[in-house]
Motif scaffolding. Sequence first.
Motif, PDB file in Angstrom:
ATOM      1  N   ASN A 127     -39.389 -92.019  78.044  1.00 19.92           N
ATOM      2  CA  ASN A 127     -40.789 -92.197  77.638  1.00 19.92           C
ATOM      3  C   ASN A 127     -41.601 -92.935  78.701  1.00 19.92           C
ATOM      4  OD1 ASN A 127     -40.698 -90.859  75.230  1.00 19.92           O
ATOM      5  ND2 ASN A 127     -41.050 -92.647  73.935  1.00 19.92           N
ATOM      6  N   ASP A 128     -40.943 -93.812  79.466  1.00 21.06           N
ATOM      7  CA  ASP A 128     -41.649 -94.552  80.509  1.00 21.06           C
ATOM      8  C   ASP A 128     -41.708 -93.795  81.829  1.00 21.06           C
ATOM      9  OD1 ASP A 128     -41.897 -96.516  78.647  1.00 21.06           O
ATOM     10  OD2 ASP A 128     -40.503 -97.926  79.596  1.00 21.06           O
ATOM     11  N   LEU A 129     -40.864 -92.786  81.989  1.00 13.66           N
ATOM     12  CA  LEU A 129     -40.796 -92.073  83.267  1.00 13.66           C
ATOM     13  C   LEU A 129     -41.636 -90.796  83.279  1.00 13.66           C
ATOM     14  CD1 LEU A 129     -37.016 -92.376  84.229  1.00 13.66           C
ATOM     15  CD2 LEU A 129     -38.949 -93.470  85.347  1.00 13.66           C
ATOM     16  N   LEU A 130     -41.759 -90.156  82.134  1.00 14.21           N
ATOM     17  CA  LEU A 130     -42.453 -88.866  82.089  1.00 14.21           C
ATOM     18  C   LEU A 130     -43.829 -89.019  81.433  1.00 14.21           C
ATOM     19  CD1 LEU A 130     -39.512 -86.473  81.118  1.00 14.21           C
ATOM     20  CD2 LEU A 130     -40.498 -86.896  83.374  1.00 14.21           C
ATOM     21  N   PRO A 131     -44.786 -88.207  81.852  1.00  9.92           N
ATOM     22  CA  PRO A 131     -46.163 -88.363  81.358  1.00  9.92           C
ATOM     23  C   PRO A 131     -46.387 -87.694  80.003  1.00  9.92           C
ATOM     24  CG  PRO A 131     -46.084 -86.614  83.002  1.00  9.92           C
ATOM     25  CD  PRO A 131     -44.689 -87.191  82.931  1.00  9.92           C
ATOM     26  N   TYR A 132     -45.539 -88.021  79.023  1.00 12.07           N
ATOM     27  CA  TYR A 132     -45.764 -87.492  77.679  1.00 12.07           C
ATOM     28  C   TYR A 132     -47.055 -88.079  77.113  1.00 12.07           C
ATOM     29  CZ  TYR A 132     -40.703 -86.393  77.677  1.00 12.07           C
ATOM     30  OH  TYR A 132     -39.450 -85.932  77.969  1.00 12.07           O
ATOM     31  N   PRO A 133     -47.776 -87.331  76.289  1.00 15.04           N
ATOM     32  CA  PRO A 133     -48.925 -87.918  75.588  1.00 15.04           C
ATOM     33  C   PRO A 133     -48.435 -88.951  74.573  1.00 15.04           C
ATOM     34  CG  PRO A 133     -48.510 -85.677  74.825  1.00 15.04           C
ATOM     35  CD  PRO A 133     -47.615 -85.894  76.005  1.00 15.04           C
ATOM     36  N   PRO A 134     -49.269 -89.930  74.240  1.00 13.81           N
ATOM     37  CA  PRO A 134     -48.838 -90.999  73.319  1.00 13.81           C
ATOM     38  C   PRO A 134     -48.236 -90.501  72.005  1.00 13.81           C
ATOM     39  CG  PRO A 134     -50.892 -91.613  74.375  1.00 13.81           C
ATOM     40  CD  PRO A 134     -50.608 -90.194  74.793  1.00 13.81           C
ATOM     41  N   LYS A 137     -44.653 -89.554  72.687  1.00 16.65           N
ATOM     42  CA  LYS A 137     -43.809 -90.727  72.921  1.00 16.65           C
ATOM     43  C   LYS A 137     -43.440 -91.409  71.603  1.00 16.65           C
ATOM     44  CE  LYS A 137     -45.316 -91.872  77.621  1.00 16.65           C
ATOM     45  NZ  LYS A 137     -45.770 -92.950  78.531  1.00 16.65           N
ATOM     46  N   ALA A 138     -44.422 -91.520  70.711  1.00 14.92           N
ATOM     47  CA  ALA A 138     -44.149 -92.139  69.415  1.00 14.92           C
ATOM     48  C   ALA A 138     -43.144 -91.303  68.618  1.00 14.92           C
ATOM     49  CB  ALA A 138     -45.452 -92.305  68.638  1.00 14.92           C
ATOM     50  N   LEU A 139     -43.297 -89.977  68.659  1.00 16.11           N
ATOM     51  CA  LEU A 139     -42.372 -89.099  67.951  1.00 16.11           C
ATOM     52  C   LEU A 139     -40.962 -89.232  68.511  1.00 16.11           C
ATOM     53  CD1 LEU A 139     -41.668 -86.734  66.041  1.00 16.11           C
ATOM     54  CD2 LEU A 139     -42.334 -85.172  67.895  1.00 16.11           C
ATOM     55  N   PHE A 140     -40.818 -89.197  69.835  1.00 15.07           N
ATOM     56  CA  PHE A 140     -39.489 -89.254  70.445  1.00 15.07           C
ATOM     57  C   PHE A 140     -38.806 -90.590  70.144  1.00 15.07           C
ATOM     58  CE2 PHE A 140     -41.186 -86.224  73.939  1.00 15.07           C
ATOM     59  CZ  PHE A 140     -41.088 -85.158  73.064  1.00 15.07           C
ATOM     60  N   ALA A 141     -39.573 -91.687  70.200  1.00 16.93           N
ATOM     61  CA  ALA A 141     -38.983 -92.993  69.906  1.00 16.93           C
ATOM     62  C   ALA A 141     -38.515 -93.061  68.458  1.00 16.93           C
ATOM     63  CB  ALA A 141     -40.000 -94.101  70.192  1.00 16.93           C
ATOM     64  N   TRP A 142     -39.303 -92.489  67.541  1.00 15.32           N
ATOM     65  CA  TRP A 142     -38.896 -92.470  66.130  1.00 15.32           C
ATOM     66  C   TRP A 142     -37.671 -91.588  65.930  1.00 15.32           C
ATOM     67  CZ3 TRP A 142     -39.063 -88.106  62.816  1.00 15.32           C
ATOM     68  CH2 TRP A 142     -38.687 -88.370  61.487  1.00 15.32           C
ATOM     69  N   GLN A 143     -37.668 -90.399  66.546  1.00 11.87           N
ATOM     70  CA  GLN A 143     -36.521 -89.501  66.399  1.00 11.87           C
ATOM     71  C   GLN A 143     -35.242 -90.148  66.916  1.00 11.87           C
ATOM     72  OE1 GLN A 143     -38.260 -86.072  68.505  1.00 11.87           O
ATOM     73  NE2 GLN A 143     -37.905 -84.873  66.648  1.00 11.87           N
TER      74      GLN A 143
END
Length: 380
Positions: A127-134, A137-143
Amino acid sequence: MRIVMIAPFGIRPKGTLLARMLPLAQALHRRGHTVTIVAPPVHNPADGGTTRDYGGVTVTHTPTPPLGGPPAALWHTAALWHSAGRLRPDVLHLFKPKGFGGLAMLARGRVPLVVDCDDWEGPGGWNDLLPYPPPAKALFAWQERDLPRRAGAVTVVWQTLVTLVWAMGVPPQRVFYLPNGAPTIEPLPPQPASHPTIVLYTRFWELDLAEVAAALAAIYRARPDARLLLIGKGERGEEQQLVALATAQGWATMIDNRGWQEPAAIPRLLASADVALAPIRDTLINRARGMAKLVELIAAGLPIVASDVGTARDYLAPDTGILVPPGDAQALAAATLELLADETARTRLRAAATAAANRLAWPNLAPIAEVAYRQATVRA
């Protein structure tokens, strides 16, 4: 057992499937299981709707969505859910607890689920390395927090991830350390070279370019006859940044920059090297990674000098390679120069690397996945 593996993206161009998922599936197939990989053609839309056999493993790419944006996300999720369900699996193995596959697994029904974690995805990770939209990032962290807790078992690539998954509330008996296996290639005999050759085979983002440049400059001053074989391409042109540093510091003449190479070309290039370097920064994401390229260097039978970070210690200690403190350019240069000057040590490390590759062969690791599947089935 009918096993369906859910991929985060297609079989190409990224190497995740080729380095971890597919060889594990092939090893399980040889042990009598029926294994199908279902992949969304996120980075390879031309492969949408195709099915191919890879050494007894069926790889099915779901159809390419007709629209982009949010409709494509819904399409990929629904297609993965439908494709996995119609195969009537005994167990589902989700590779990466994120993305479309993670969303599809929320509606898997009562089919036992195993989640594979081969990276740290959330804060401090991708999440900190790739330019995902916010929102992504929130979805991936929750998953990443939620899916391991839902699973009957979790396979992880390194011990750092073991403790992180425990911290999510997953009981230790449901977490299984499944390292990256060595690719099934025969190491080529060392190729005669007119100059001592060092190989740096990397994706670049994991490196501290200033540290690497300082080490290589020191090596060049001591051994101006040495050649650096540079293999790989950075996401942001890091290979050109390294060349620019070399030019400024006066050692650019040692670089043989080959850029990105097809997998089939890698073994012969590695066989031309005397020593391989694997320097990485000491960060959370590097501590949690499986370091597939490091395993590839081991499988090639190379003497390796690596930073003492994450899985490098497990793969190389005590005698398969030389570990140096991360961030210490002087130690990296000194260890490399010692190996270049000591043919006996290189021969010993080559033999140790070959033995380590045999231990890390996927047929020896597949039983770990079988135990995880039994654990998930019992819990279901």
